[in-house]
Design a protein around this motif. Structure first.
Motif, PDB file in Angstrom:
ATOM      1  N   VAL A 174     -15.639  -2.554 -13.946  1.00  0.00           N
ATOM      2  CA  VAL A 174     -15.311  -1.879 -12.695  1.00  0.00           C
ATOM      3  C   VAL A 174     -13.904  -2.284 -12.291  1.00  0.00           C
ATOM      4  CG1 VAL A 174     -16.002  -1.409 -10.321  1.00  0.00           C
ATOM      5  CG2 VAL A 174     -17.737  -2.017 -12.022  1.00  0.00           C
ATOM      6  N   VAL A 175     -13.036  -1.295 -12.077  1.00  0.00           N
ATOM      7  CA  VAL A 175     -11.674  -1.518 -11.594  1.00  0.00           C
ATOM      8  C   VAL A 175     -11.552  -0.801 -10.256  1.00  0.00           C
ATOM      9  CG1 VAL A 175      -9.222  -1.160 -12.033  1.00  0.00           C
ATOM     10  CG2 VAL A 175     -10.762  -1.643 -13.940  1.00  0.00           C
ATOM     11  N   GLN A 176     -11.171  -1.552  -9.222  1.00  0.00           N
ATOM     12  CA  GLN A 176     -11.133  -0.975  -7.873  1.00  0.00           C
ATOM     13  C   GLN A 176      -9.951  -1.541  -7.089  1.00  0.00           C
ATOM     14  OE1 GLN A 176     -14.928  -0.295  -5.558  1.00  0.00           O
ATOM     15  NE2 GLN A 176     -14.107  -2.024  -4.383  1.00  0.00           N
ATOM     16  N   PHE A 177      -9.299  -0.689  -6.301  1.00  0.00           N
ATOM     17  CA  PHE A 177      -8.200  -1.140  -5.452  1.00  0.00           C
ATOM     18  C   PHE A 177      -7.973  -0.122  -4.357  1.00  0.00           C
ATOM     19  CE2 PHE A 177      -6.178   1.835  -8.221  1.00  0.00           C
ATOM     20  CZ  PHE A 177      -5.057   2.323  -7.571  1.00  0.00           C
ATOM     21  N   THR A 178      -7.179  -0.502  -3.354  1.00  0.00           N
ATOM     22  CA  THR A 178      -6.817   0.427  -2.297  1.00  0.00           C
ATOM     23  C   THR A 178      -5.316   0.627  -2.295  1.00  0.00           C
ATOM     24  OG1 THR A 178      -6.566  -1.298  -0.597  1.00  0.00           O
ATOM     25  CG2 THR A 178      -8.742  -0.290  -0.839  1.00  0.00           C
ATOM     26  N   VAL A 179      -4.901   1.801  -1.811  1.00  0.00           N
ATOM     27  CA  VAL A 179      -3.477   2.098  -1.648  1.00  0.00           C
ATOM     28  C   VAL A 179      -3.309   2.921  -0.378  1.00  0.00           C
ATOM     29  CG1 VAL A 179      -3.552   4.170  -3.089  1.00  0.00           C
ATOM     30  CG2 VAL A 179      -1.395   2.983  -2.775  1.00  0.00           C
ATOM     31  N   LYS A 180      -2.280   2.586   0.364  1.00  0.00           N
ATOM     32  CA  LYS A 180      -1.984   3.267   1.630  1.00  0.00           C
ATOM     33  C   LYS A 180      -0.587   3.856   1.542  1.00  0.00           C
ATOM     34  CE  LYS A 180      -1.455   2.139   6.581  1.00  0.00           C
ATOM     35  NZ  LYS A 180      -1.336   0.991   7.520  1.00  0.00           N
ATOM     36  N   MET A 181      -0.470   5.163   1.781  1.00  0.00           N
ATOM     37  CA  MET A 181       0.821   5.842   1.746  1.00  0.00           C
ATOM     38  C   MET A 181       1.210   6.184   3.184  1.00  0.00           C
ATOM     39  SD  MET A 181       0.155   8.441  -1.431  1.00  0.00           S
ATOM     40  CE  MET A 181      -0.667   7.902  -2.940  1.00  0.00           C
ATOM     41  N   GLU A 182       1.843   5.251   3.861  1.00  0.00           N
ATOM     42  CA  GLU A 182       2.175   5.463   5.267  1.00  0.00           C
ATOM     43  C   GLU A 182       3.160   6.608   5.477  1.00  0.00           C
ATOM     44  OE1 GLU A 182       1.567   1.534   7.979  1.00  0.00           O
ATOM     45  OE2 GLU A 182       3.583   1.986   7.281  1.00  0.00           O
ATOM     46  N   SER A 205      -1.808   9.615   5.198  1.00  0.00           N
ATOM     47  CA  SER A 205      -1.187   8.309   5.424  1.00  0.00           C
ATOM     48  C   SER A 205      -2.191   7.175   5.581  1.00  0.00           C
ATOM     49  CB  SER A 205      -0.308   8.369   6.683  1.00  0.00           C
ATOM     50  OG  SER A 205      -1.076   8.751   7.819  1.00  0.00           O
ATOM     51  N   PHE A 206      -3.466   7.446   5.331  1.00  0.00           N
ATOM     52  CA  PHE A 206      -4.491   6.420   5.491  1.00  0.00           C
ATOM     53  C   PHE A 206      -4.735   5.653   4.192  1.00  0.00           C
ATOM     54  CE2 PHE A 206      -5.721   9.794   8.590  1.00  0.00           C
ATOM     55  CZ  PHE A 206      -5.449   9.068   9.743  1.00  0.00           C
ATOM     56  N   THR A 207      -5.410   4.517   4.318  1.00  0.00           N
ATOM     57  CA  THR A 207      -5.796   3.732   3.145  1.00  0.00           C
ATOM     58  C   THR A 207      -6.930   4.435   2.408  1.00  0.00           C
ATOM     59  OG1 THR A 207      -5.176   1.644   4.200  1.00  0.00           O
ATOM     60  CG2 THR A 207      -6.705   1.514   2.349  1.00  0.00           C
ATOM     61  N   HIS A 208      -6.799   4.516   1.087  1.00  0.00           N
ATOM     62  CA  HIS A 208      -7.863   5.102   0.265  1.00  0.00           C
ATOM     63  C   HIS A 208      -8.199   4.143  -0.877  1.00  0.00           C
ATOM     64  CE1 HIS A 208      -8.031   8.953   2.293  1.00  0.00           C
ATOM     65  NE2 HIS A 208      -6.711   8.935   2.336  1.00  0.00           N
ATOM     66  N   GLN A 209      -9.455   4.152  -1.243  1.00  0.00           N
ATOM     67  CA  GLN A 209      -9.958   3.243  -2.282  1.00  0.00           C
ATOM     68  C   GLN A 209     -10.295   4.034  -3.547  1.00  0.00           C
ATOM     69  OE1 GLN A 209     -12.824  -0.254  -1.627  1.00  0.00           O
ATOM     70  NE2 GLN A 209     -14.179   1.381  -2.299  1.00  0.00           N
ATOM     71  N   TYR A 210      -9.806   3.543  -4.671  1.00  0.00           N
ATOM     72  CA  TYR A 210     -10.027   4.174  -5.972  1.00  0.00           C
ATOM     73  C   TYR A 210     -10.871   3.245  -6.841  1.00  0.00           C
ATOM     74  CZ  TYR A 210      -6.500   7.561  -4.586  1.00  0.00           C
ATOM     75  OH  TYR A 210      -5.814   8.549  -3.926  1.00  0.00           O
ATOM     76  N   ASP A 254      -3.620  -3.078  -2.186  1.00  0.00           N
ATOM     77  CA  ASP A 254      -4.434  -4.178  -1.671  1.00  0.00           C
ATOM     78  C   ASP A 254      -5.822  -4.142  -2.308  1.00  0.00           C
ATOM     79  OD1 ASP A 254      -5.034  -6.402  -0.148  1.00  0.00           O
ATOM     80  OD2 ASP A 254      -5.024  -5.366   1.783  1.00  0.00           O
ATOM     81  N   ASN A 255      -6.542  -5.243  -2.098  1.00  0.00           N
ATOM     82  CA  ASN A 255      -7.971  -5.335  -2.416  1.00  0.00           C
ATOM     83  C   ASN A 255      -8.301  -4.923  -3.851  1.00  0.00           C
ATOM     84  OD1 ASN A 255      -8.486  -6.098   0.293  1.00  0.00           O
ATOM     85  ND2 ASN A 255      -8.369  -3.959   0.886  1.00  0.00           N
ATOM     86  N   ILE A 256      -7.641  -5.591  -4.790  1.00  0.00           N
ATOM     87  CA  ILE A 256      -7.890  -5.319  -6.209  1.00  0.00           C
ATOM     88  C   ILE A 256      -9.054  -6.176  -6.674  1.00  0.00           C
ATOM     89  CG2 ILE A 256      -6.897  -5.298  -8.524  1.00  0.00           C
ATOM     90  CD1 ILE A 256      -4.116  -5.277  -7.181  1.00  0.00           C
ATOM     91  N   ILE A 257      -9.999  -5.558  -7.342  1.00  0.00           N
ATOM     92  CA  ILE A 257     -11.104  -6.314  -7.936  1.00  0.00           C
ATOM     93  C   ILE A 257     -11.413  -5.741  -9.306  1.00  0.00           C
ATOM     94  CG2 ILE A 257     -12.868  -4.896  -6.791  1.00  0.00           C
ATOM     95  CD1 ILE A 257     -14.662  -7.425  -6.735  1.00  0.00           C
ATOM     96  N   ILE A 258     -11.636  -6.642 -10.264  1.00  0.00           N
ATOM     97  CA  ILE A 258     -12.065  -6.281 -11.611  1.00  0.00           C
ATOM     98  C   ILE A 258     -13.313  -7.089 -11.896  1.00  0.00           C
ATOM     99  CG2 ILE A 258     -11.425  -6.165 -14.048  1.00  0.00           C
ATOM    100  CD1 ILE A 258      -8.484  -6.211 -13.152  1.00  0.00           C
ATOM    101  N   THR A 259     -14.415  -6.417 -12.166  1.00  0.00           N
ATOM    102  CA  THR A 259     -15.691  -7.090 -12.288  1.00  0.00           C
ATOM    103  C   THR A 259     -16.587  -6.347 -13.271  1.00  0.00           C
ATOM    104  OG1 THR A 259     -17.665  -7.801 -11.031  1.00  0.00           O
ATOM    105  CG2 THR A 259     -16.550  -5.825 -10.281  1.00  0.00           C
ATOM    106  N   ASP A 260     -17.702  -6.965 -13.618  1.00  0.00           N
ATOM    107  CA  ASP A 260     -18.680  -6.275 -14.458  1.00  0.00           C
ATOM    108  C   ASP A 260     -19.868  -5.795 -13.635  1.00  0.00           C
ATOM    109  OD1 ASP A 260     -20.087  -8.578 -13.887  1.00  0.00           O
ATOM    110  OD2 ASP A 260     -20.342  -9.214 -15.978  1.00  0.00           O
ATOM    111  N   SER A 261     -19.720  -5.831 -12.300  1.00  0.00           N
ATOM    112  CA  SER A 261     -20.838  -5.511 -11.426  1.00  0.00           C
ATOM    113  C   SER A 261     -20.461  -4.429 -10.425  1.00  0.00           C
ATOM    114  CB  SER A 261     -21.293  -6.767 -10.669  1.00  0.00           C
ATOM    115  OG  SER A 261     -22.186  -6.437  -9.622  1.00  0.00           O
TER     116      SER A 261
END
Length: 381
Positions: A88-96, A162-167, A323-330
């Motif tokens: 699982v690869v997850q992170f957020t990005v905000k384009m103000e 312009s809001f934060t979105h999580q991928y 922000d909020n980058i996580i790499i996990t197997d769960s």
């Protein structure tokens, strides 16, 4: 509260978090700016929550700082393979700002990569996230297989407000994947069906030939339809009935003839009407046969030994916050991370943005009101 250090190889029950980053005040001890550009075209990141936010400290992330610049930064973690396990690869990005051209993606890098030279030519195993340039707006989900990069054959949207979105990208050990934006499913399926990594299981039989009696014309002329009498007697052009010989026309100019104009009664070449062909069998295609070049790959979900995460971009419009980058197997661990770090932003950012916009509007100078004049009793008016 921010994590003091990223969590490497933290086992929670059966889950393993290989990498986790929330960009606390010690983030620079874990990230290295590369020197892949030496011509002054590369800029650096800074820690920032942006111009507006829900939580001034918790919303701090890695922000691009200058327009028309390249960026390259990375962080390493102990190498691992996800063979036989989810990834699982997850992170957020905000384009103000209103982005007209700029990448918002991250790269998962192979173990042993050189952080000092990390850049556009550095091999990667996964490239994931939004990319905008003019009218071209999409989310990359590119994977590497045997040294070659493969784009997903489906086109994924990206968020452009312009809001934060999580991928979130999830690769399962049964060689399927899921792609989510803001915890909502965008796409899922089999890796070999949505990436042209492996040869197709079946191909059209190259030795097959269309049968001579195959009917692939859906319609045919009606044999009972007859051309009306006098059809061919109607000329295409006629003399203009409204034309008259000019008064200065002289016999030496030759015999005067009215100009020709299209005949409104002319119907063109007659053709019988078309009717459905009773013998129509549809378009002919060669039958499918097993592809002799196809070899099943049971570990298609495992792209190599992962050893780091990098952000390598070109941005015309800066200001993006990662922000909020996580790499996990769960998947459950990633969901919990999302609940902790993203849910409150999704709920609170519209109000935070409005407060900021209202404050900015209040700062703008108001147009001067027209002066009032008392003209009563003036005899010169």
């Amino acid at each position: 509260m921010k994590w003091a250090v990223p969590l490497f190889l933290v086992s929670l029950a059966s889950a393993t978090v290989y990498f986790q980053e929330e960009f606390d005040t010690n983030w620079e001890s874990r990230w290295v700016n590369s020197n892949w550009k030496t011509d002054g075209s590369q800029a650096k990141f800074r820690r920032s929550a942006g111009d507006w936010y829900v939580d001034a400290e918790k919303d701090q992330g890695l922000q691009t700082t200058e327009d028309y610049r390249f960026y390259g930064i990375s962080s390493k973690f102990p190498g691992f393979s996800n063979q036989g396990k989810p990834l699982v690869v997850q992170f957020t990005v905000k384009m103000e700002r209103n982005v007209d051209c700029g990448g918002g993606y991250i790269k998962i890098l192979p173990d042993g990569f050189d952080q000092s030279t990390f850049g556009g030519d550095t091999p990667y195993l996964i490239m994931f996230g939004p990319d905008i340039c003019g009218s071209e707006k999409k989310t990359h989900l590119i994977v590497a297989y045997k040294g070659k990069n493969y784009l997903n054959t489906k086109r994924f949207r990206c968020e452009i407000d312009s809001f934060t979105h999580q991928y979130t990208a999830i690769f399962h050990p049964d060689n399927t994947y899921e792609f989510l934006i803001d915890d909502q499913e965008v796409s899922k399926g089999k890796l070999e069906e949505h990436w042209d990594i492996l040869p197709k299981k079946e191909i059209k039989d190259p030795s097959a030939k269309k049968p001579e009696d195959w009917v692939d014309e859906p319609t045919l002329p009606d044999p009972e339809d007859k051309k009306p009498e006098g059809w061919d007697d109607i000329p295409e052009l006629i003399s203009d009935p409204s034309a008259s010989k000019p008064e200065d026309w002289e016999d030496k100019d030759g015999e005067w003839k009215a100009p020709m104009i299209p005949n409104p009664d002319y119907k063109g070449e007659w053709r019988p009407k078309m009717i459905p062909n009773p013998g129509y069998k549809g378009p002919w295609t060669a039958p499918l046969i097993p592809n002799p070049d196809y070899v099943e790959e049971p570990n298609l979900h495992a792209f190599g030994t992962y050893g780091g995460v990098g952000i390598e971009l070109w941005q015309v419009t800066s200001g993006m916050i990662f922000d909020n980058i996580i790499i996990t197997d769960s998947v459950e661990e990633a969901k919990a991370f999302s609940e902790k770090n993203f849910a409150y932003r999704k709920a609170g950012e519209p109000d935070a943005k409005k407060v900021y916009d209202d404050a900015e509007e209040a700062k703008r100078p108001k147009p001067a009101e027209p002066e009032e004049h008392d003209f009563e009793g003036r005899e010169d008016l």
